[in-house]
Write an enzyme that holds these catalytic residues in place. Structure first.
Site, short mmCIF file in Angstrom:
data_model
loop_
_atom_site.label_atom_id
_atom_site.label_comp_id
_atom_site.label_asym_id
_atom_site.label_seq_id
_atom_site.Cartn_x
_atom_site.Cartn_y
_atom_site.Cartn_z
N TYR A 124 0.73 -0.77 0.32
CA TYR A 124 0.42 0.42 0.31
C TYR A 124 1.55 1.33 0.17
O TYR A 124 0.43 2.31 -0.86
CB TYR A 124 -0.86 0.41 1.64
CG TYR A 124 -1.84 1.16 1.34
CD1 TYR A 124 -3.01 1.49 0.79
CD2 TYR A 124 -1.22 2.03 2.38
CE1 TYR A 124 -4.33 2.02 1.14
CE2 TYR A 124 -2.68 2.60 2.22
CZ TYR A 124 -3.62 2.59 1.28
OH TYR A 124 -4.41 3.85 1.82
N TYR B 276 3.69 13.68 -14.76
CA TYR B 276 2.87 13.37 -15.67
C TYR B 276 2.85 15.10 -15.72
O TYR B 276 2.50 15.59 -16.33
CB TYR B 276 1.87 13.27 -15.22
CG TYR B 276 2.07 11.18 -16.34
CD1 TYR B 276 2.10 10.55 -15.91
CD2 TYR B 276 0.56 11.84 -17.64
CE1 TYR B 276 2.08 9.74 -16.82
CE2 TYR B 276 0.88 10.39 -18.08
CZ TYR B 276 1.23 9.03 -17.36
OH TYR B 276 1.06 8.29 -18.67
P1 NAD Z 1 -12.82 1.75 0.71
O1 NAD Z 1 -11.67 0.81 0.61
O2 NAD Z 1 -14.08 2.11 0.78
O3 NAD Z 1 -13.44 2.42 -0.60
C1 NAD Z 1 -12.13 1.84 -1.86
C2 NAD Z 1 -12.38 1.22 -3.39
O4 NAD Z 1 -12.30 1.19 -4.46
C3 NAD Z 1 -14.15 0.44 -3.46
O5 NAD Z 1 -15.29 0.70 -3.42
C4 NAD Z 1 -13.33 -0.92 -3.87
O6 NAD Z 1 -14.35 -1.62 -4.39
C5 NAD Z 1 -12.73 0.24 -5.07
N1 NAD Z 1 -11.38 -0.46 -5.44
C6 NAD Z 1 -10.38 -0.64 -5.03
N2 NAD Z 1 -9.36 -1.82 -5.94
C7 NAD Z 1 -9.89 -1.63 -6.83
C8 NAD Z 1 -9.27 -1.09 -8.53
N3 NAD Z 1 -8.74 -2.34 -8.53
N4 NAD Z 1 -10.03 -0.69 -9.78
C9 NAD Z 1 -12.01 -0.54 -9.61
N5 NAD Z 1 -12.28 -0.03 -7.76
C10 NAD Z 1 -11.50 -1.11 -7.26
O7 NAD Z 1 -11.84 2.45 0.90
P2 NAD Z 1 -12.07 4.39 1.11
O8 NAD Z 1 -11.47 5.10 2.26
O9 NAD Z 1 -13.49 4.56 0.73
O10 NAD Z 1 -10.53 4.83 -0.17
C11 NAD Z 1 -10.74 6.03 -0.70
C12 NAD Z 1 -9.60 6.68 -1.30
O11 NAD Z 1 -8.42 7.22 -0.54
C13 NAD Z 1 -8.41 5.16 -0.88
O12 NAD Z 1 -7.56 5.33 -2.60
C14 NAD Z 1 -7.08 5.11 0.10
O13 NAD Z 1 -6.46 4.81 0.18
C15 NAD Z 1 -7.66 6.39 0.25
N6 NAD Z 1 -7.49 6.69 1.50
C16 NAD Z 1 -8.67 6.95 2.45
C17 NAD Z 1 -8.36 7.30 3.72
C18 NAD Z 1 -9.32 6.84 5.32
O14 NAD Z 1 -9.07 6.98 5.96
N7 NAD Z 1 -10.46 6.36 4.57
C19 NAD Z 1 -7.10 7.49 4.24
C20 NAD Z 1 -5.73 7.57 3.43
C21 NAD Z 1 -5.58 7.05 2.22
#
Ligand code: NAD
Ligand code: UDP
Length: 315
Positions: free
Chosen positions: A146, A160
């Site tokens: 990750y 980019y």
């Molecule tokens: P989440 O797991 O609820 O949502 C991620 C979504 O991406 C899901 O709907 C999943 O099905 C989809 N997904 C995963 N792999 C995929 C792929 N290969 N192709 C298409 N869709 C795919 O997580 P979240 O908390 O909503 O996080 C969303 C983004 O924000 C992520 O990129 C995460 O790294 C980033 N982020 C979130 C947090 C947090 O605290 N929530 C913190 C840091 C970063």
């Protein structure tokens, strides 16, 4: 006619579904692309009938040919339990996903926002973390798929921008919580709330002295949309999160008190490479966008508890 066409990858996930809802109510034409690895149709069920919302099953590790004006690239499992389930796919999602979405942005000349993470700082020696801190990440550990995937994605976004003059926004998100988290998500807020509501033992990893800073989802999404709307390019990565820091033990105690639960705390080993401290320095977001979170922890927890109460009752 709707104002702008916007692609949200990972739009059926926790953050993505809140973002889609805000964009749909703001009159944008929203295309949500998700492979449903951790996302669910339930999160976006209220949007399915809207004429300016479209749902598409798509994996971002494959190219996507659509015509859009802006892209929010959120696709990637965010919970350690889920991103460690298939680590190779996690790195592919971040790296191939970034290449595919940047390629799309370049072809259609769209501004693109990357959901990066505080994990790019690893287990930090500098506290709180400013964007200038370069981080301490283990390339050989369970979180590397990750952390390094997200770091490589940041590099791709930077290159980019430099090489193809793309309008990019890299947002380093710190722990965010709220409704639409999956009940088996594995992250601390949802775990503790579901355990407390079921009067089951609260699983505290380590001695609970490690810290995190918790941002309520509405605040974060407001920040994300302000960052996308910012008309200045070349600003580099921007931290977003709540700078109020709590130990995980304090969080457990707060959730037990707010739910009136009979749960007791049970201790489990601290996972390898679990960061001991984390707190964002958000001065850059404040000066660029006049953004700061507004929701106090107890208020956000209360809203999240109500969401899980309804969800567990419906089951
Ligand atoms: P989440 O797991 O609820 O949502 C991620 C979504 O991406 C899901 O709907 C999943 O099905 C989809 N997904 C995963 N792999 C995929 C792929 N290969 N192709 C298409 N869709 C795919 O997580 P979240 O908390 O909503 O996080 C969303 C983004 O924000 C992520 O990129 C995460 O790294 C980033 N982020 C979130 C947090 C947090 O605290 N929530 C913190 C840091 C970063
Ligand atoms: N944690 C915990 N019990 C749980 C889940 C998580 O004590 O049931 C701890 C975890 O070890 C970490 C913190 O809570 O120190 C935040 O974990 P989370 O998985 O939410 O996100 P992270 O910030 O580690 O990516």
């Amino acid at each position: 006619m709707f104002d702008k066409k916007i692609l949200v990858t990972g739009g059926a996930g926790f953050l993505g579904s809140h973002l889609c809802a805000k964009l749909v109510s703001g009159g944008y034409d929203v295309l949500c692309a998700d492979n449903f690895f951790t996302g669910s149709k339930r999160n976006i069920s209220s949007l399915l009938d809207a004429s300016n919302f479209e749902l598409m099953r798509h994996d971002v590790t494959f190219p996507l040919y659509v015509e859009v004006d802006q892209i929010y690239n959120l696709a990637c499992p965010a919970s350690p339990v889920h991103y460690q389930f298939d680590p190779v796919q996690t790195t592919k999602t971040s790296v191939h996903g970034a290449i595919n979405m940047l390629g799309l942005a370049k072809r259609v000349k769209a501004r693109i926002l990357q959901a990066s993470t505080s994990e790019v700082y690893g287990d930090p020696e500098i506290h709180p973390q400013p964007e200038s801190y370069r981080g301490r990440v283990n390339t050989f550990g369970p979180r590397a798929c990750y952390d390094e995937g997200k770091r490589c994605a940041e590099t791709l976004f930077h290159d980019y921008e430099q090489q193809h003059d793309l309008s990019i926004r890299v947002m380093r998100i710190f722990n965010t919580y709220g409704p639409h988290m999956h009940p088996n998500d594995g992250r601390v807020v949802s775990n503790f709330i579901v355990q407390a509501l079921n009067n089951e033992p609260i699983t505290l990893y380590g001695d609970g002295s490690q810290t995190r800073s918790f941002c309520y989802v509405d605040d974060l999404i407001e920040g994300m949309m302000s960052f996308m709307a910012l008309e200045t390019d070349g600003v580099g990565p921007v931290n977003m999160g709540n700078p109020e820091e709590y130990s995980i033990r304090e969080l457990a105690e707060k959730i037990i008190a707010l739910t009136g639960s009979r749960s007791t705390i049970t201790y489990k080993p601290l996972p390898q490479d679990d960061p001991l401290q984390r707190c964002p320095d958000i001065s850059k977001a404040k000066s660029l966008m006049d953004w700061a979170p507004k929701t106090p922890l107890e208020e956000g927890l209360q809203k999240t508890i109500s969401y899980f109460e309804d969800l567990l009752q419906a089951r």
